[in-house]
Design a protein around this motif. Structure first.
Motif, PDB file in Angstrom:
ATOM      1  N   SER A   1      56.744 -38.083 -46.410  1.00 58.35           N
ATOM      2  CA  SER A   1      55.345 -38.407 -46.677  1.00 58.35           C
ATOM      3  C   SER A   1      54.582 -37.120 -46.961  1.00 58.35           C
ATOM      4  CB  SER A   1      54.726 -39.142 -45.489  1.00 58.35           C
ATOM      5  OG  SER A   1      53.374 -39.423 -45.744  1.00 58.35           O
ATOM      6  N   ALA A   2      53.784 -37.144 -48.017  1.00 56.77           N
ATOM      7  CA  ALA A   2      52.949 -35.986 -48.354  1.00 56.77           C
ATOM      8  C   ALA A   2      51.609 -36.083 -47.623  1.00 56.77           C
ATOM      9  CB  ALA A   2      52.717 -35.921 -49.859  1.00 56.77           C
ATOM     10  N   CYS A   3      50.983 -34.933 -47.407  1.00 53.56           N
ATOM     11  CA  CYS A   3      49.687 -34.905 -46.740  1.00 53.56           C
ATOM     12  C   CYS A   3      48.973 -33.599 -47.095  1.00 53.56           C
ATOM     13  CB  CYS A   3      49.825 -35.054 -45.213  1.00 53.56           C
ATOM     14  SG  CYS A   3      50.811 -33.756 -44.427  1.00 53.56           S
ATOM     15  N   ARG A   4      47.709 -33.496 -46.682  1.00 56.03           N
ATOM     16  CA  ARG A   4      46.884 -32.316 -46.962  1.00 56.03           C
ATOM     17  C   ARG A   4      46.409 -31.706 -45.642  1.00 56.03           C
ATOM     18  NH1 ARG A   4      44.868 -32.873 -52.275  1.00 56.03           N
ATOM     19  NH2 ARG A   4      44.261 -30.664 -52.098  1.00 56.03           N
ATOM     20  N   TYR A   5      46.041 -30.431 -45.693  1.00 57.50           N
ATOM     21  CA  TYR A   5      45.480 -29.742 -44.519  1.00 57.50           C
ATOM     22  C   TYR A   5      44.544 -28.643 -45.009  1.00 57.50           C
ATOM     23  CZ  TYR A   5      48.957 -26.076 -45.444  1.00 57.50           C
ATOM     24  OH  TYR A   5      49.712 -25.089 -46.036  1.00 57.50           O
ATOM     25  N   GLN A   6      43.641 -28.210 -44.147  1.00 56.31           N
ATOM     26  CA  GLN A   6      42.628 -27.228 -44.524  1.00 56.31           C
ATOM     27  C   GLN A   6      43.215 -25.823 -44.453  1.00 56.31           C
ATOM     28  OE1 GLN A   6      39.333 -28.021 -41.870  1.00 56.31           O
ATOM     29  NE2 GLN A   6      38.338 -29.362 -43.362  1.00 56.31           N
ATOM     30  N   ALA A   7      43.371 -25.226 -45.620  1.00 57.04           N
ATOM     31  CA  ALA A   7      43.891 -23.852 -45.704  1.00 57.04           C
ATOM     32  C   ALA A   7      43.951 -23.463 -47.172  1.00 57.04           C
ATOM     33  CB  ALA A   7      45.265 -23.744 -45.054  1.00 57.04           C
ATOM     34  N   PHE A   8      44.198 -22.175 -47.408  1.00 59.52           N
ATOM     35  CA  PHE A   8      44.439 -21.669 -48.763  1.00 59.52           C
ATOM     36  C   PHE A   8      45.864 -21.129 -48.796  1.00 59.52           C
ATOM     37  CE2 PHE A   8      39.801 -21.330 -48.294  1.00 59.52           C
ATOM     38  CZ  PHE A   8      39.378 -22.023 -49.421  1.00 59.52           C
ATOM     39  N   ARG A   9      46.827 -22.068 -48.952  1.00 59.08           N
ATOM     40  CA  ARG A   9      48.255 -21.723 -48.963  1.00 59.08           C
ATOM     41  C   ARG A   9      48.937 -22.441 -50.132  1.00 59.08           C
ATOM     42  NH1 ARG A   9      50.385 -19.552 -44.031  1.00 59.08           N
ATOM     43  NH2 ARG A   9      48.832 -19.489 -42.333  1.00 59.08           N
TER      44      ARG A   9
ATOM     45  N   ALA B   1      50.934 -30.060 -48.067  1.00 61.55           N
ATOM     46  CA  ALA B   1      51.965 -29.751 -47.079  1.00 61.55           C
ATOM     47  C   ALA B   1      53.196 -29.183 -47.775  1.00 61.55           C
ATOM     48  CB  ALA B   1      52.330 -31.013 -46.304  1.00 61.55           C
ATOM     49  N   PRO B   2      53.885 -28.216 -47.155  1.00 61.54           N
ATOM     50  CA  PRO B   2      55.083 -27.622 -47.776  1.00 61.54           C
ATOM     51  C   PRO B   2      56.161 -28.674 -48.038  1.00 61.54           C
ATOM     52  CG  PRO B   2      54.331 -26.310 -45.908  1.00 61.54           C
ATOM     53  CD  PRO B   2      53.540 -27.588 -45.877  1.00 61.54           C
ATOM     54  N   TRP B   3      57.090 -28.332 -49.019  1.00 62.61           N
ATOM     55  CA  TRP B   3      58.140 -29.276 -49.399  1.00 62.61           C
ATOM     56  C   TRP B   3      59.030 -29.631 -48.216  1.00 62.61           C
ATOM     57  CZ3 TRP B   3      57.360 -31.843 -53.530  1.00 62.61           C
ATOM     58  CH2 TRP B   3      56.729 -31.245 -54.644  1.00 62.61           C
ATOM     59  N   ASP B   4      59.340 -28.674 -47.372  1.00 59.53           N
ATOM     60  CA  ASP B   4      60.221 -28.949 -46.234  1.00 59.53           C
ATOM     61  C   ASP B   4      59.622 -30.020 -45.324  1.00 59.53           C
ATOM     62  OD1 ASP B   4      61.835 -27.016 -47.242  1.00 59.53           O
ATOM     63  OD2 ASP B   4      61.179 -25.443 -45.857  1.00 59.53           O
ATOM     64  N   PHE B   5      58.324 -29.921 -45.060  1.00 58.85           N
ATOM     65  CA  PHE B   5      57.645 -30.882 -44.183  1.00 58.85           C
ATOM     66  C   PHE B   5      57.615 -32.271 -44.838  1.00 58.85           C
ATOM     67  CE2 PHE B   5      53.883 -33.110 -42.624  1.00 58.85           C
ATOM     68  CZ  PHE B   5      54.041 -32.997 -41.250  1.00 58.85           C
ATOM     69  N   VAL B   6      57.375 -32.312 -46.145  1.00 53.61           N
ATOM     70  CA  VAL B   6      57.316 -33.589 -46.860  1.00 53.61           C
ATOM     71  C   VAL B   6      58.676 -34.274 -46.859  1.00 53.61           C
ATOM     72  CG1 VAL B   6      56.891 -34.680 -49.092  1.00 53.61           C
ATOM     73  CG2 VAL B   6      55.384 -32.841 -48.285  1.00 53.61           C
ATOM     74  N   GLN B   7      59.750 -33.511 -47.116  1.00 59.49           N
ATOM     75  CA  GLN B   7      61.092 -34.098 -47.136  1.00 59.49           C
ATOM     76  C   GLN B   7      61.502 -34.585 -45.746  1.00 59.49           C
ATOM     77  OE1 GLN B   7      63.550 -31.034 -48.797  1.00 59.49           O
ATOM     78  NE2 GLN B   7      62.778 -31.324 -50.899  1.00 59.49           N
TER      79      GLN B   7
ATOM     80  N   VAL C   1      46.405 -21.149 -36.842  1.00 60.64           N
ATOM     81  CA  VAL C   1      46.982 -22.475 -36.623  1.00 60.64           C
ATOM     82  C   VAL C   1      48.378 -22.591 -37.208  1.00 60.64           C
ATOM     83  CG1 VAL C   1      46.673 -24.935 -37.080  1.00 60.64           C
ATOM     84  CG2 VAL C   1      44.688 -23.502 -36.588  1.00 60.64           C
ATOM     85  N   GLY C   2      48.636 -21.916 -38.309  1.00 56.41           N
ATOM     86  CA  GLY C   2      49.894 -22.095 -39.030  1.00 56.41           C
ATOM     87  C   GLY C   2      49.757 -23.184 -40.077  1.00 56.41           C
ATOM     88  N   TYR C   3      50.854 -23.868 -40.373  1.00 53.11           N
ATOM     89  CA  TYR C   3      50.833 -24.921 -41.387  1.00 53.11           C
ATOM     90  C   TYR C   3      51.860 -25.985 -41.014  1.00 53.11           C
ATOM     91  CZ  TYR C   3      54.758 -22.062 -43.046  1.00 53.11           C
ATOM     92  OH  TYR C   3      55.920 -21.340 -43.131  1.00 53.11           O
ATOM     93  N   PRO C   4      51.794 -27.182 -41.616  1.00 47.30           N
ATOM     94  CA  PRO C   4      52.715 -28.268 -41.249  1.00 47.30           C
ATOM     95  C   PRO C   4      54.172 -27.834 -41.324  1.00 47.30           C
ATOM     96  CG  PRO C   4      50.975 -29.098 -42.652  1.00 47.30           C
ATOM     97  CD  PRO C   4      50.807 -27.608 -42.619  1.00 47.30           C
ATOM     98  N   GLY C   5      54.877 -28.084 -40.233  1.00 49.44           N
ATOM     99  CA  GLY C   5      56.266 -27.670 -40.144  1.00 49.44           C
ATOM    100  C   GLY C   5      56.429 -26.307 -39.514  1.00 49.44           C
ATOM    101  N   ASN C   6      55.362 -25.537 -39.401  1.00 46.79           N
ATOM    102  CA  ASN C   6      55.445 -24.196 -38.808  1.00 46.79           C
ATOM    103  C   ASN C   6      54.133 -23.881 -38.079  1.00 46.79           C
ATOM    104  OD1 ASN C   6      56.481 -21.678 -38.159  1.00 46.79           O
ATOM    105  ND2 ASN C   6      55.795 -20.745 -40.065  1.00 46.79           N
TER     106      ASN C   6
ATOM    107  N   LEU D   1      52.763 -24.084 -51.817  1.00 45.56           N
ATOM    108  CA  LEU D   1      53.694 -25.122 -51.363  1.00 45.56           C
ATOM    109  C   LEU D   1      54.785 -24.578 -50.452  1.00 45.56           C
ATOM    110  CD1 LEU D   1      54.072 -27.245 -54.617  1.00 45.56           C
ATOM    111  CD2 LEU D   1      52.772 -27.795 -52.545  1.00 45.56           C
ATOM    112  N   ASP D   2      54.911 -23.252 -50.356  1.00 46.31           N
ATOM    113  CA  ASP D   2      55.882 -22.656 -49.437  1.00 46.31           C
ATOM    114  C   ASP D   2      55.237 -22.253 -48.102  1.00 46.31           C
ATOM    115  OD1 ASP D   2      57.996 -22.867 -51.235  1.00 46.31           O
ATOM    116  OD2 ASP D   2      57.373 -21.012 -52.260  1.00 46.31           O
ATOM    117  N   GLY D   3      53.949 -22.489 -47.979  1.00 49.23           N
ATOM    118  CA  GLY D   3      53.257 -22.140 -46.743  1.00 49.23           C
ATOM    119  C   GLY D   3      52.705 -20.725 -46.722  1.00 49.23           C
TER     120      GLY D   3
END
Length: 844
Positions: free
Chosen positions: A721-729, A711-717, A527-532, A731-733
């Motif tokens: 808004s901060a958020c969570r997602y299901q993964a083991f990553r 969610a990574p810092w880039d996505f939050v900035q 799936v990737g991660y928020p922002g990527n 803050l850099d993704g």
């Protein structure tokens, strides 16, 4: 075009005065009466008249029935004693030396007997066939066989059918004797409309009370087997074999054995499911989700989708996921893997016992004749190095080229299946996005987590669409597989059937299991991660629901497996042609109006695909064996009714077992071990939960926070808004150390699970002999009796004088091949013969 069948005499029938003989074989063809033909015949009528076979001349062999626009001709055949003896030796039939009490038994009956429990499944069926010591028939040792003084009953009905069919299938016809062989080719050319053995009589019981022993074999099967009230009774396998032959009997023996073994699997699976219900309400992570309120603000599922809270009422999804995802799942997966191995091993024993009891344990097609289609279409002939006879030949290189080309077509069809699966995936994603971003849907579902609800609706409708695609593609491909297999020019029927079964199974395996495989091993993994996020065809890859992909896999399995079973059973229950046959018609007319038996392929395929569902993906759905058990209880009686009531009587075929299907089942059983290991390791939450228990908290407090990444810092900035997602990553993704530790544990679990299961399976194979000891003793006893019979025969000859010995040797010499005098007219003259009066018949 007439067949040279002089060794068969037509049996005279005078209406219904003579007793109904089940050993008779019927040839049927249709013609158009001369008075209905117009001066200028249509091409269709002309073709029907020209294809009319020759009619027997000088014998009352032809029974005729007039219909509205056609005349149906029936020729009833049976073989005389000398022909039966000759072909029984040629076909290596086994006949009885000594009678024994029927030794049929069931493992469940033995277990219940030892426990002292009354066996409600047992039932006394009338006219139970005796068991026998047998050996291969030899004409010069006829007097040593049991019942040789009773010519009418010495050969069983199915043996007479086999001999008659052998004559019909090998008899040459037409003016040219080259390649024009067999009734099968005449049937394919529509020269004959049908060729089949007659049923023993009506299947319905007589209106007056009669003793069970006076019922015919078909009535016994209808009353004690095809009756819905007998759904919990043992199948009368010996009666089935006696009436339909070994090939059909082996199918029902395997189906009954498989259904019986499903009972413990269904019980254990149901207990595991019930345990999941109790664990669902006591699950700490699910309770944390429900009580988290606004603690876990989840990232959007699409660009236009809003943020959502994990604690909304859709948190029932994590609880529902515990139904199938708990410690009992591991036990049940291992149990079903070993169950599959033990089932196949004990079926080997059952198969060996039945094969010996039914006199086909040493059955071999030493010189299987070429298929009639192969004979007609082969481009050249070659001298057989064994027999020295000239026979049709198709170059092996050309066949290999055709097989390769056919393989390319199969690969292309598999690619089409994959395209349909991808389209269903895209359908689910697009529907979920449209519903999530729909203002009306948000208003209707404002009281719930509408993102979760949209995903669930898309998943369920996607499963239904996938089922429809599966059924449509199956119909198309089976027709294509028939064409490809014929085009490959396989010489024998066995090779043709094996090639066809392999083609269809490979396609159906991909067709039925591709979507479950995607959900089990690919969905939510890339799936990737928020922002990527990772996109496929411009659409973001699917994620698993908050309850995990295991519950979605269970939903997919139930819709496909149960839905297909319901559709198949509804098709079989729908009234068929021939069910409203008029009772006053002659027996051969009633038999002709029944459905044509087209083999056991569809029945075997349905059960083998079901076996795959309950073994390969059983970790996701413990209730699958229960649904399979319920379906098979219905399936046995539906199939029994089809064979007894709806089908023409099939030609009895010998067989040593279920053939290539057993090897397919073995492949599925081995694949199931590997599939369940990966399913538990990568799709289930069992290993992450176990890891958390031993590293952090044995009660799983805080597991939800542990399983969610920020969610990574880039996505939050970018979104403020901060958020969570299901993964083991982190803050850099990037994958965290926990991910790599869990990956190591998962791979180690797969290796350990497979080695343990395969090791125990190997022990089972070593400890369970393929042939029961009682069968080995009986084989030795039969060999001893055969030797004694031969020895007594030699002693008898030695006691004779020279003249008497010469005469005895002459009598004991093998019968010469029967002469085949022609008794058929050309089709042109046959068309001019007047139709026989209704009720006229023919005798062999």
């Amino acid at each position: 075009m007439g067949m040279d069948l002089g060794i068969l005499r037509a049996r005279p029938w005078r209406g219904h005065e003579l007793p109904f003989l089940a050993s008779d074989f019927v040839l049927v063809w249709e013609t158009i009466p001369r008075e209905l033909l117009k001066p200028k015949d249509s091409s269709e009528n002309k073709g029907v008249r020209e294809r009319s076979p020759a009619v027997c001349r000088g014998c009352p062999s032809q029974h005729v029935s007039r219909m509205e626009k056609k005349v149906v001709h029936y020729l009833l055949l049976s073989a005389p004693w000398s022909v039966l003896c000759y072909y029984a030796e040629e076909l290596q039939l086994r006949l009885p030396l000594q009678a024994l009490p029927n030794q049929a038994s069931n493992w469940s009956a033995r277990v219940l007997g030892r426990l002292g429990i009354r066996n409600v499944m047992a039932e006394e069926v009338p006219n139970l066939p005796l068991d026998h010591y047998t050996c291969q028939f030899k004409v010069n040792k006829l007097q040593w066989f049991l019942g040789s003084d009773r010519q009418d009953t010495f050969f069983s009905t199915t043996q007479r059918h086999q001999i008659l069919y052998e004559i019909l299938a090998t008899t040459q016809y037409g003016r040219s004797k080259d390649r024009e062989v067999g009734v099968d080719w005449l049937l394919s050319e529509n020269v004959f409309s049908a060729a089949f053995p007659l049923h023993d009589g009506p299947f319905k019981l007589p209106p007056e009370e009669s003793a069970p022993s006076s019922l015919n074999q078909r009535q016994i099967l209808f009353q004690y087997w095809a009756n819905w009230r007998k759904w919990y009774k043992y199948q009368p396998l010996d009666h089935i074999r006696k009436y339909f032959g070994e090939k059909v009997a082996f199918y029902f023996a395997w189906l009954g054995f498989y259904t019986g073994w499903l009972l413990p699997a269904a019980v254990v699976g149901t207990l595991v499911f019930i345990a999941g219900i109790f664990l669902m309400f006591d699950d700490v992570p699910a309770q944390e989700v429900c009580e988290s309120k606004e603690q876990y603000r989840m990232c959007p599922l699409c660009k236009s989708c809003p943020y959502w809270l994990l604690s909304r009422p859709c948190s029932a999804a994590p609880q529902a996921g515990r139904l199938f995802d708990h410690g009992g799942t591991i036990f049940f997966s291992m149990f079903m893997s070993l169950w599959a191995v033990m089932f196949l091993e004990y079926w080997k024993r059952m198969n060996a016992s039945l094969a010996h009891r039914w006199d086909c344990s040493d059955f071999e097609d030493i010189e299987e004749r070429p298929r009639p289609q192969f004979t007609a279409m082969a481009p050249m002939t070659i001298i057989n190095p064994i027999t020295g006879a000239e026979e049709p030949y198709f170059p092996k290189r050309n066949r290999h080229h055709r097989i390769l080309a056919g393989s390319m077509v199969i690969i292309m069809m598999i690619a089409i299946v994959v395209m349909f699966v991808v389209s269903v995936i895209l359908y689910r994603v697009v529907v979920a996005i449209l519903l999530s971003s729909s203002g009306y849907f948000r208003f209707v579902a404002s009281w719930i987590c509408f993102s979760c609800r949209a995903s669930r609706i898309a998943s369920i409708t996607g499963s239904v669409v996938n089922l429809l695609f599966i059924l449509i593609l199956s119909k198309i491909y089976i027709s294509l597989a028939h064409f490809l297999t014929k085009w490959e020019m396989h010489r024998t029927q066995t090779k043709y059937e094996d090639a066809f079964i392999f083609k269809v199974f490979v396609f159906q395996f991909v067709n039925f299991y591709s979507s479950p495989f995607y959900i089990a091993f690919f969905k939510g993994k890339f799936v990737g991660y928020p922002g990527n996020y990772v996109n496929f065809l411009g659409v973001r890859n699917e994620e698993c629901s908050p309850g995990g992909c295991l519950i979605e896999l269970a939903q997919e399995l139930l819709i496909i497996m149960v839905g297909k079973q319901i559709i198949n059973n509804m098709q079989e229950v729908v009234p068929k042609e021939g069910e409203s046959v008029q009772a006053e018609k002659a027996p051969w007319e009633m038999n002709y109006q029944l459905l044509v038996f087209e083999g056991l392929f569809d029945e075997y395929l349905e059960m083998v695909m079901q076996f795959g569902f309950i073994t390969i993906f059983v970790a996701a759905c413990p209730l699958a064996p229960l649904f399979a058990l319920l379906n098979n209880w219905v399936e046995i009686r539906l199939d029994a009714q089809k064979f007894v009531c709806d089908y023409r009587r099939p030609v009895a075929e010998r067989a040593q077992g279920i053939g290539i299907w057993f090897y397919i089942l073995e492949v599925i059983a081995h694949l199931a071990v590997i599939s369940n290991a990966f399913l538990i390791a990568f799709t289930s939450d069992f290993l992450p939960r176990t890891y958390y228990k031993y590293i952090y908290d044995i009660n799983l407090h805080g597991y939800v926070n542990f399983s969610l990444s920020h969610a990574p810092w880039d996505f939050v900035q970018q979104n403020n808004s901060a958020c969570r997602y299901q993964a083991f990553r982190d803050l850099d993704g990037n994958f965290s150390s926990t991910y790599w530790q869990l990956l190591t544990i998962r791979l180690g679990f797969i290796i350990a699970f497979e080695h343990v299961v395969f090791f125990i399976a190997g022990l089972i194979k070593l400890l369970v002999p393929d042939i029961p000891e009682s069968v080995e003793v009986k084989v030795k006893r039969e060999r001893y009796l055969a030797k004694e019979a031969l020895a007594e025969n030699k002693v008898g000859f030695a006691s004779l004088g020279a003249p008497a010995l010469a005469a005895e040797l002459q009598l004991a010499a093998p019968l010469p091949p029967p002469v085949l005098p022609s008794c058929f007219e050309a089709p042109e003259r046959a068309a001019e013969q007047p139709a026989s009066p209704s009720g006229a018949g023919a005798e062999t």
